[in-house]
Design a protein around this motif. Structure first.
Motif, short mmCIF file in Angstrom:
data_model
loop_
_atom_site.label_atom_id
_atom_site.label_comp_id
_atom_site.label_asym_id
_atom_site.label_seq_id
_atom_site.Cartn_x
_atom_site.Cartn_y
_atom_site.Cartn_z
N THR A 46 0.84 -1.21 0.00
CA THR A 46 0.00 0.00 0.00
C THR A 46 0.87 1.26 0.00
N SER A 56 2.65 1.75 -3.26
CA SER A 56 1.75 2.14 -4.35
C SER A 56 1.50 3.65 -4.32
N THR A 57 1.71 4.29 -3.15
CA THR A 57 1.58 5.75 -3.09
C THR A 57 2.97 6.40 -3.20
#
Ligand SMILES: Nc1ncnc2c1ncn2[C@@H]1O[C@H](COP(=O)(O)OP(=O)(O)O)[C@@H](O)[C@H]1O
Ligand SMILES: [Mg+2]
Length: 398
Positions: free
Chosen positions: A166, A169-170
């Motif tokens: 997560t 992914s940012t």
């Protein structure tokens, strides 16, 4: 002395205390807003303007640079350095400490315990990385978090993988670290000034929280620091290139584990907990250094072509050892030995009649060709320039 305190928060506790401590001692201290400088490289010599006007002469500068203005703040501190204004926290040291990965990388080559840590990019490398630090639970950290934000304890591998994926992914960089469970939500903050720890406290996380940050509800108490912890803190600060630092250590099963070195440590918590005058200790230290400044050797030596500072590792079979060469004989070859590392002892300025032995490490200044001639061909990769503050070649922009 005339002291500049760089700060964006003139009313903050630490800034106020520094100014008060300096004034009590008869120094002239000014608070300057870090973002109001102009770095001036248009004249013959490096210069700085402040609020549109030529900056006064200062003897020393104490930077308190918040994470949000690191880039500009570092440029301002670097400019003071070019102008030979003394600072106990040089720009290299601040840059080293700002990034959790960079600081751990630098510490890792030295004899200072750090939590097992890995840094990976590809998804396929995440699981092996978690295993390498000892498996779940693991701590996952954003490279540039503060106040405990961006530090996550993942109880099992599945959650760890999901969290890492997560965050990545940012476009955030994360490191994976062994959870030092035996420290049980506690850690030690040691305030290093020069070569000693001037104050220490223990921080304890509240309830079932594992992060001891005061901003996360942690409580603090003054402690008498174990000498092993004090030594480690001083060494860690020195390795980072900082003469004033807040060193955070976990209490590992085998002693101190250095987690973080802060270049702008706050004084409020630790002065209140210990009743000690940290701002005064810093001011006194800076005043003493101004009278007798240390020199950044790297910058001064680069101008003498063909000369440099090099670390020589003396291997078995080195001609030097077979010949019973002494420190004095090296001097005749245009090589000055600054420090001799033998086993765990460090001998500064070794005497000229001292004979070189196998496994010695010599920090030398001298003629590079002469030094190159001392190591056999296949060992040349062991002849390396000793980075004094482990400065990277290029500043990485994220
Ligand atoms: N590897 C670890 N094992 C155990 N506790 C840790 C570990 N890393 C961090 N912590 C806890 O989390 C807190 C915050 O981590 P830290 O790396 O200092 O980030 P920050 O810069 O946000 O303060 C620490 O003070 C400590 O209490
Ligand atoms: Mg911290």
């Amino acid at each position: 002395m005339k002291l500049a305190v760089l700060s964006r928060a003139p009313r903050s506790y630490s800034t106020q205390r520094l100014v008060a401590a300096a004034s009590e001692r008869g120094h002239d201290a000014r608070i300057l807003d870090t973002l109001r400088f102009a770095i001036d490289l248009s004249g013959d010599v490096p210069d700085l303007q402040y609020r549109g006007r030529q900056l006064d002469d200062f003897d020393a500068v104490l930077p308190r640079i918040g994470a949000s203005i690191t880039f500009f703040g570092l440029a301002v501190v670097r400019q003071f350095e070019q102008m030979d204004v003394y600072t106990p926290t040089p720009s290299n040291g601040i840059a080293n400490s700002r990034d959790k990965l960079r600081s751990i990388q630098i510490l890792s080559r030295h004899d200072v315990a750090i939590p097992a840590t890995t840094f990976v990019r590809d998804r396929a490398d995440v699981l092996p990385a978690i295993d390498r630090v000892g498996g779940a639970p693991v701590v996952i950290k954003l490279l540039e978090g503060t106040q405990g934000i961006g530090v996550i304890l993942a109880p099992d591998t599945k959650i760890a993988e999901a969290v890492i994926e997560t965050l990545q992914s940012t476009r955030q960089n994360v490191l994976i670290q062994r959870f030092v469970a035996e420290s049980r939500g506690r850690d030690v903050r040691a305030l290093v000034v020069g070569d000693r720890v001037v104050a220490a406290m223990r921080r304890q996380a509240s309830g079932d929280e594992f992060r001891s940050n005061v901003h996360r509800g942690g409580s603090v108490e003054a402690i008498d620091l174990d000498p092993v912890y004090a030594d480690t803190a001083v060494r860690a600060a020195q390795i980072m290139g900082l003469r004033v630092a807040g060193v955070d250590m976990l209490e590992g099963a085998e002693g101190p584990v250095v987690m973080e070195v802060n270049s702008s440590p706050g004084f409020e918590g630790i002065e209140r907990a210990t009743g000690l005058d940290i701002a005064g200790a810093i001011t006194d230290y800076v005043a003493a250094q101004v009278a007798f400044p240390e020199i950044d050797v790297r910058q001064r030596l680069s101008v003498s072509a063909g000369y440099g500072v090099v670390e020589l590792s003396i291997n078995e079979g080195a001609a030097l050892v077979a010949a019973g060469t002494t420190i004095g004989e090296l001097r005749e070859q245009d090589i000055s030995v600054l420090t001799l590392n033998r086993n765990t002892t460090v001998i500064p300025n070794p005497q000229s009649d001292r004979v070189i032995e196998v496994d010695d490490r010599l920090l030398c200044f001298g003629n590079l060709e002469a030094m190159r001639g001392l190591v056999p061909e296949r060992r040349r990769n062991r002849l390396r320039v000793q980075p004094l503050h482990d400065e990277p070649l290029l500043e990485e922009r994220r």
